[in-house]
Design a protein around this motif. Structure first.
Motif, PDB file in Angstrom:
ATOM      1  N   ASP A 244     -42.407 -64.834 -28.565  1.00 33.20           N
ATOM      2  CA  ASP A 244     -43.909 -64.910 -27.566  1.00 33.20           C
ATOM      3  C   ASP A 244     -44.481 -64.715 -28.979  1.00 33.20           C
ATOM      4  O   ASP A 244     -45.832 -65.551 -29.170  1.00 33.20           O
ATOM      5  CB  ASP A 244     -43.791 -64.023 -26.696  1.00 33.20           C
ATOM      6  N   ALA A 245     -44.554 -63.295 -29.670  1.00 34.53           N
ATOM      7  CA  ALA A 245     -45.378 -63.028 -31.196  1.00 34.53           C
ATOM      8  C   ALA A 245     -45.922 -64.562 -31.804  1.00 34.53           C
ATOM      9  O   ALA A 245     -47.070 -64.678 -31.901  1.00 34.53           O
ATOM     10  CB  ALA A 245     -44.916 -62.111 -31.512  1.00 34.53           C
ATOM     11  N   VAL A 246     -45.105 -65.188 -32.169  1.00 35.93           N
ATOM     12  CA  VAL A 246     -45.217 -66.362 -33.637  1.00 35.93           C
ATOM     13  C   VAL A 246     -45.774 -67.849 -32.359  1.00 35.93           C
ATOM     14  O   VAL A 246     -46.611 -68.336 -32.710  1.00 35.93           O
ATOM     15  CB  VAL A 246     -43.138 -66.877 -33.989  1.00 35.93           C
ATOM     16  N   SER A 247     -45.069 -67.803 -31.073  1.00 33.36           N
ATOM     17  CA  SER A 247     -46.520 -68.898 -30.401  1.00 33.36           C
ATOM     18  C   SER A 247     -47.387 -68.596 -30.287  1.00 33.36           C
ATOM     19  O   SER A 247     -48.547 -69.309 -30.168  1.00 33.36           O
ATOM     20  CB  SER A 247     -45.220 -68.774 -28.911  1.00 33.36           C
ATOM     21  N   LEU A 248     -47.871 -66.920 -29.996  1.00 33.49           N
ATOM     22  CA  LEU A 248     -49.284 -66.349 -30.051  1.00 33.49           C
ATOM     23  C   LEU A 248     -49.699 -66.469 -31.300  1.00 33.49           C
ATOM     24  O   LEU A 248     -51.585 -65.799 -31.566  1.00 33.49           O
ATOM     25  CB  LEU A 248     -48.792 -65.665 -29.382  1.00 33.49           C
ATOM     26  N   GLY A 249     -49.188 -67.243 -32.064  1.00 31.86           N
ATOM     27  CA  GLY A 249     -50.354 -66.982 -33.428  1.00 31.86           C
ATOM     28  C   GLY A 249     -49.493 -66.160 -34.508  1.00 31.86           C
ATOM     29  O   GLY A 249     -49.889 -66.055 -35.908  1.00 31.86           O
ATOM     30  N   GLN A 250     -48.621 -64.932 -34.713  1.00 31.37           N
ATOM     31  CA  GLN A 250     -48.752 -63.522 -35.103  1.00 31.37           C
ATOM     32  C   GLN A 250     -47.416 -64.138 -36.001  1.00 31.37           C
ATOM     33  O   GLN A 250     -46.875 -64.615 -35.799  1.00 31.37           O
ATOM     34  CB  GLN A 250     -48.255 -62.418 -34.113  1.00 31.37           C
ATOM     35  N   LYS A 251     -48.081 -63.609 -36.852  1.00 30.66           N
ATOM     36  CA  LYS A 251     -47.150 -63.840 -38.676  1.00 30.66           C
ATOM     37  C   LYS A 251     -46.175 -62.823 -38.204  1.00 30.66           C
ATOM     38  O   LYS A 251     -45.775 -61.882 -39.436  1.00 30.66           O
ATOM     39  CB  LYS A 251     -47.789 -64.502 -40.043  1.00 30.66           C
ATOM     40  N   LYS A 252     -44.958 -63.491 -37.553  1.00 32.02           N
ATOM     41  CA  LYS A 252     -44.071 -62.086 -37.974  1.00 32.02           C
ATOM     42  C   LYS A 252     -42.383 -62.919 -38.128  1.00 32.02           C
ATOM     43  O   LYS A 252     -42.595 -64.276 -37.452  1.00 32.02           O
ATOM     44  CB  LYS A 252     -43.609 -61.755 -36.106  1.00 32.02           C
ATOM     45  N   GLY A 253     -41.761 -62.032 -38.033  1.00 28.73           N
ATOM     46  CA  GLY A 253     -40.462 -63.323 -37.770  1.00 28.73           C
ATOM     47  C   GLY A 253     -38.947 -61.844 -38.251  1.00 28.73           C
ATOM     48  O   GLY A 253     -39.581 -60.619 -38.118  1.00 28.73           O
ATOM     49  N   ILE A 254     -37.980 -62.371 -37.714  1.00 23.54           N
ATOM     50  CA  ILE A 254     -36.883 -61.641 -37.793  1.00 23.54           C
ATOM     51  C   ILE A 254     -35.551 -61.794 -38.496  1.00 23.54           C
ATOM     52  O   ILE A 254     -35.768 -63.247 -38.287  1.00 23.54           O
ATOM     53  CB  ILE A 254     -36.624 -60.944 -36.480  1.00 23.54           C
ATOM     54  N   VAL A 255     -34.495 -61.265 -39.394  1.00 16.79           N
ATOM     55  CA  VAL A 255     -33.544 -61.454 -39.852  1.00 16.79           C
ATOM     56  C   VAL A 255     -32.544 -61.043 -38.859  1.00 16.79           C
ATOM     57  O   VAL A 255     -32.888 -59.315 -39.887  1.00 16.79           O
ATOM     58  CB  VAL A 255     -33.762 -61.395 -41.338  1.00 16.79           C
ATOM     59  N   MET A 256     -31.278 -61.193 -38.725  1.00 22.26           N
ATOM     60  CA  MET A 256     -30.572 -60.390 -37.693  1.00 22.26           C
ATOM     61  C   MET A 256     -28.621 -60.749 -38.943  1.00 22.26           C
ATOM     62  O   MET A 256     -28.940 -61.928 -39.057  1.00 22.26           O
ATOM     63  CB  MET A 256     -30.590 -60.871 -36.505  1.00 22.26           C
ATOM     64  N   ILE A 257     -27.933 -59.699 -39.095  1.00 22.14           N
ATOM     65  CA  ILE A 257     -27.467 -60.287 -39.956  1.00 22.14           C
ATOM     66  C   ILE A 257     -26.013 -59.059 -39.153  1.00 22.14           C
ATOM     67  O   ILE A 257     -27.048 -58.278 -37.024  1.00 22.14           O
ATOM     68  CB  ILE A 257     -27.012 -59.544 -41.043  1.00 22.14           C
ATOM     69  N   SER A 258     -24.864 -59.122 -38.983  1.00 22.97           N
ATOM     70  CA  SER A 258     -23.818 -58.624 -37.573  1.00 22.97           C
ATOM     71  C   SER A 258     -24.032 -56.865 -38.387  1.00 22.97           C
ATOM     72  O   SER A 258     -25.120 -56.567 -38.946  1.00 22.97           O
ATOM     73  CB  SER A 258     -22.546 -59.200 -38.181  1.00 22.97           C
ATOM     74  N   HIS A 259     -23.760 -57.082 -36.838  1.00 27.24           N
ATOM     75  CA  HIS A 259     -24.169 -55.263 -37.272  1.00 27.24           C
ATOM     76  C   HIS A 259     -23.077 -54.092 -39.020  1.00 27.24           C
ATOM     77  O   HIS A 259     -23.476 -53.385 -39.378  1.00 27.24           O
ATOM     78  CB  HIS A 259     -22.915 -54.038 -36.055  1.00 27.24           C
ATOM     79  N   GLU A 260     -21.613 -54.811 -38.800  1.00 25.95           N
ATOM     80  CA  GLU A 260     -21.173 -54.333 -39.622  1.00 25.95           C
ATOM     81  C   GLU A 260     -21.726 -55.028 -41.499  1.00 25.95           C
ATOM     82  O   GLU A 260     -21.675 -54.061 -42.017  1.00 25.95           O
ATOM     83  CB  GLU A 260     -19.731 -55.033 -40.183  1.00 25.95           C
ATOM     84  N   GLY A 261     -22.060 -55.848 -41.157  1.00 24.19           N
ATOM     85  CA  GLY A 261     -22.542 -56.530 -42.932  1.00 24.19           C
ATOM     86  C   GLY A 261     -24.381 -55.595 -42.826  1.00 24.19           C
ATOM     87  O   GLY A 261     -24.617 -55.557 -44.013  1.00 24.19           O
ATOM     88  N   LEU A 262     -24.361 -55.014 -42.256  1.00 24.06           N
ATOM     89  CA  LEU A 262     -26.116 -54.061 -41.571  1.00 24.06           C
ATOM     90  C   LEU A 262     -25.524 -52.775 -42.457  1.00 24.06           C
ATOM     91  O   LEU A 262     -26.255 -52.068 -43.262  1.00 24.06           O
ATOM     92  CB  LEU A 262     -26.605 -53.536 -40.240  1.00 24.06           C
ATOM     93  N   GLU A 263     -23.838 -52.160 -41.863  1.00 19.87           N
ATOM     94  CA  GLU A 263     -23.943 -50.672 -42.004  1.00 19.87           C
ATOM     95  C   GLU A 263     -22.500 -50.362 -42.808  1.00 19.87           C
ATOM     96  O   GLU A 263     -22.309 -49.405 -43.609  1.00 19.87           O
ATOM     97  CB  GLU A 263     -23.798 -49.873 -41.385  1.00 19.87           C
ATOM     98  N   GLU A 264     -21.886 -51.143 -43.384  1.00 16.51           N
ATOM     99  CA  GLU A 264     -20.678 -51.080 -43.414  1.00 16.51           C
ATOM    100  C   GLU A 264     -20.735 -51.129 -44.734  1.00 16.51           C
ATOM    101  O   GLU A 264     -19.068 -49.645 -45.829  1.00 16.51           O
ATOM    102  CB  GLU A 264     -19.051 -51.962 -43.145  1.00 16.51           C
ATOM    103  N   TRP A 265     -21.761 -51.350 -45.667  1.00 19.62           N
ATOM    104  CA  TRP A 265     -21.565 -50.489 -47.444  1.00 19.62           C
ATOM    105  C   TRP A 265     -21.924 -48.902 -47.686  1.00 19.62           C
ATOM    106  O   TRP A 265     -21.579 -48.532 -48.214  1.00 19.62           O
ATOM    107  CB  TRP A 265     -22.736 -51.086 -48.495  1.00 19.62           C
TER     108      TRP A 265
END
Length: 299
Positions: A244-265
């Motif tokens: 919705d934020a992008v549809s309103l013209g906001q220059k935002k984004g998200i990149v999602m990885i798995s929970h393991e990918g975020l923290e197992e390191w």
């Protein structure tokens, strides 16, 4: 206040941790003898206390299954003690499995709820038959400084020099690239295809919020940064908000990885940190791996 972590700083922390661990290992240790699993866990607590993290009551941390009084044959650290991880640990004779996340799936490890479930019973039986124990460290490892879960991810991404850990929400200030390029960088660095993004691929990205959990815990990072990098946020709230934020013209984004990918390191770092404190046995990190896969698209 914590100082901003750099690649050099994280390396210095690991080196300092190893030095402290070496001195602790000589305290009450039988260098040529044997110790129990419980004694190994006592060394973890002592090492944490020496580095400023006093042990306290926790809804998460502690023994989850198995017998802590058996002789220690080796230590395996992991993000999630999956059945596959348990099998690999047993095959390598690592009978203490130190995990960051839950053994019984829900964050609070509700064994009383799932104890009659066939999958839970199989895990409990396997651990008992192999004279193993699963011990969880979540809150106390997050409490260590520099924060090792975020630091481990920064190191894996090659972004340690860009990570700011002394504010909340934490963030990276990276060399400018597009959202699409950032998603590809994350894929390559983590060695996984399981990366999804919401937002215009051409969006220019300079700051990346490092955050997790539900929308309310992501909004602060999203408002202050171009993009957020997450690993366990629900699609029904965070993804839809950003669409919705992008549809309103906001220059935002998200990149999602798995929970393991975020923290197992961070549990890879735990193995490095703890190894000198138990010279009697080997200590290794076992990757939990991607929890899902994306089938290749064929025409």
């Amino acid at each position: 206040m914590d100082s901003a972590i750099t690649r050099r700083g994280f390396g210095q922390w690991i080196g300092g941790a190893l030095a402290v661990g070496t001195s602790l290992a000589g305290t009450g240790a039988q260098a040529q003898g044997t110790i129990t699993i419980a004694q190994a866990v006592d060394r973890i607590k002592a090492k944490l206390a020496a580095e400023g993290v006093a042990w306290r009551a926790s809804n998460f941390d502690g023994f989850k299954t198995g017998d802590p009084n058996v002789t220690l044959t080796g230590v395996a650290t992991c993000f999630q003690p999956t059945f596959n991880v348990l099998r690999r640990a047993a095959a390598a004779k690592r009978n203490l499995v130190v995990s960051h996340e839950s053994c019984f799936w829900d964050g609070f490890d509700p064994l009383d709820v799932v104890k009659d479930d066939p999958v839970a019973k199989a895990k409990i039986r396997f651990v008992a038959e192999n004279k193993m124990a699963v011990w969880r460290i979540h809150d106390h490892w997050h409490a260590h400084r520099p924060e090792p879960m975020g630091g481990g991810l920064a190191r894996k991404l090659g972004w340690s020099a860009y990570w700011t850990d002394n504010v909340r929400p934490r963030y990276f200030t990276i060399p400018e690239m597009s959202l699409g390029e950032m998603a590809l960088h994350v894929q390559r660095q983590l060695g996984t295809r399981n990366v999804v993004a919401v937002g215009e691929p051409s969006l220019r990205v300079r700051t990346v919020g490092d955050c997790a959990h539900i929308l309310s815990s992501v909004l602060g990072a999203l408002r202050k940064n171009d993009v957020v990098l997450v690993g366990e946020t629900p699609q029904h709230d965070t993804f839809e908000y950003i669409r919705d934020a992008v549809s309103l013209g906001q220059k935002k984004g998200i990149v999602m990885i798995s929970h393991e990918g975020l923290e197992e390191w961070g549990m890879e770092a735990f193995a490095e940190w703890f190894r000198p404190a138990v010279p009697e046995v080997p200590v290794e990190w076992i990757s939990s791996g991607d929890p899902f896969y994306i089938p290749p698209v064929r025409g």
